[in-house]
Design a protein around this motif. Sequence first.
Motif: not given
Length: 148
Positions: A15-16, A23
């Motif tokens: 998933r982003e 991050h």
Amino acid sequence: MEIPLTIQPLEEFTREPITLGDHLRRRRIELGLYQKDVAAKLDVTTSTVWNWENRGSVDLRFIPRVIAFLGRNPIPQPDNLLEKLSWYKLINGLTLEQLGVEMGRDPEQLADWLSGRHEPCRRNREEIEIFLANGAENSCRVQPTRNV
């Protein structure tokens, strides 16, 4: 009988990432580091890194260090002038007082602009544009990280 095994990719890679903490986790795993390794590099505690990764929000003063660790700035730059100024403040981990010193402005005035309570006049908008154009727009004054 042979049963084929398929290794499921980690969730971090399917998933982003949305938050700065997402991050950070992705980059840490890419580098094969433990949270304690990242904590030492960023000069914070292991529990701080855990909180950032699991709760998503990074303390303002540490955002430049996290961006340096990532090797890129994942926070998208907005198009609106005042949002750009807010973005600059964020990625550099600045308080309103620190931004005020950099710009030669009263922090109260900056707070009014960034909160939407007041709109800067044409002359002030031009000064903000000049400030951002003079290298501020793409900068991220990063504090050095410690090597482990």
